[in-house]
Write a protein that holds these residues in place. Structure first.
Motif, PDB file in Angstrom:
ATOM      1  N   VAL A 159     -45.270 -37.075 -18.620  1.00 46.87           N
ATOM      2  CA  VAL A 159     -44.092 -37.857 -18.726  1.00 46.87           C
ATOM      3  C   VAL A 159     -42.929 -36.992 -18.489  1.00 46.87           C
ATOM      4  O   VAL A 159     -41.926 -37.148 -17.788  1.00 46.87           O
ATOM      5  CB  VAL A 159     -43.795 -38.435 -20.208  1.00 46.87           C
ATOM      6  CG1 VAL A 159     -42.506 -39.081 -20.626  1.00 46.87           C
ATOM      7  CG2 VAL A 159     -44.833 -39.465 -20.608  1.00 46.87           C
ATOM      8  N   ALA A 160     -42.792 -35.841 -19.420  1.00 41.99           N
ATOM      9  CA  ALA A 160     -41.556 -34.989 -18.780  1.00 41.99           C
ATOM     10  C   ALA A 160     -42.105 -33.444 -19.362  1.00 41.99           C
ATOM     11  O   ALA A 160     -42.877 -33.251 -20.150  1.00 41.99           O
ATOM     12  CB  ALA A 160     -40.656 -35.206 -19.840  1.00 41.99           C
ATOM     13  N   ALA A 161     -41.367 -32.525 -18.645  1.00 46.26           N
ATOM     14  CA  ALA A 161     -41.503 -30.961 -19.268  1.00 46.26           C
ATOM     15  C   ALA A 161     -40.576 -30.452 -19.202  1.00 46.26           C
ATOM     16  O   ALA A 161     -39.628 -30.649 -18.359  1.00 46.26           O
ATOM     17  CB  ALA A 161     -42.785 -30.501 -18.464  1.00 46.26           C
ATOM     18  N   LEU A 162     -40.118 -29.360 -20.002  1.00 48.39           N
ATOM     19  CA  LEU A 162     -38.884 -28.365 -19.896  1.00 48.39           C
ATOM     20  C   LEU A 162     -39.434 -26.995 -20.310  1.00 48.39           C
ATOM     21  O   LEU A 162     -40.042 -26.662 -21.262  1.00 48.39           O
ATOM     22  CB  LEU A 162     -38.177 -28.901 -21.303  1.00 48.39           C
ATOM     23  CG  LEU A 162     -36.645 -28.527 -21.285  1.00 48.39           C
ATOM     24  CD1 LEU A 162     -35.707 -29.240 -22.120  1.00 48.39           C
ATOM     25  CD2 LEU A 162     -36.537 -26.937 -21.471  1.00 48.39           C
ATOM     26  N   SER A 163     -38.876 -26.226 -19.375  1.00 48.13           N
ATOM     27  CA  SER A 163     -39.399 -25.004 -19.381  1.00 48.13           C
ATOM     28  C   SER A 163     -37.953 -24.264 -19.630  1.00 48.13           C
ATOM     29  O   SER A 163     -36.825 -23.989 -18.549  1.00 48.13           O
ATOM     30  CB  SER A 163     -39.764 -24.256 -18.003  1.00 48.13           C
ATOM     31  OG  SER A 163     -39.885 -22.899 -17.810  1.00 48.13           O
TER      32      SER A 163
END
Length: 124
Positions: free
Chosen positions: A48-52
């Motif tokens: 769905v989504a990812a955040l680094s």
């Protein structure tokens, strides 16, 4: 021991909104890439989504782009997923996942830690 605990799921009508939360413990939260995945009945788990945080990179699946927003509060060790304009096709169990890398990823095997999931049901 790493723990990821999701909350915020529920039943909502099409066009509505929900905000999911994931509280992480047992890891250096700010240095991990955090992601959201979902799995509908009879289907494979999908990105769905990812955040680094350190890399400053956010990625979204095409199916949620412009409707969902991923964010994190490092002071609270919490990951969020704001979901707007929900459709019945968004119905699934939503999972929070953590990856010990600043490089974001979009496939489940690339994430080591997983929450138990929270059910999102969108009625038509």
């Amino acid at each position: 021991q790493v723990q990821l605990v999701e909350s915020g799921g529920g039943l909502v009508q099409a066009g509505g909104s929900l905000r999911l939360s994931c509280v992480a413990s047992g890891l250096s939260f700010s240095s991990y890439t955090m992601g959201w995945f979902r799995q509908a009945p009879g289907k494979e788990r999908e990105f769905v989504a990812a955040l680094s945080w350190i890399a400053g990179r956010i990625r979204y699946a095409d199916t949620v782009m412009g409707r969902f927003t991923i964010s994190r509060d490092n002071a609270k060790n919490t990951l969020y997923l704001q979901m707007n304009s929900l459709t019945p096709e968004d119905t699934a169990v939503y999972y929070c996942a953590a990856r010990n890398s600043i490089v974001s990823a979009t496939t489940p095997p690339e994430y080591r830690y997983w929450g138990q999931g929270t059910q999102v049901t969108v009625s038509s």
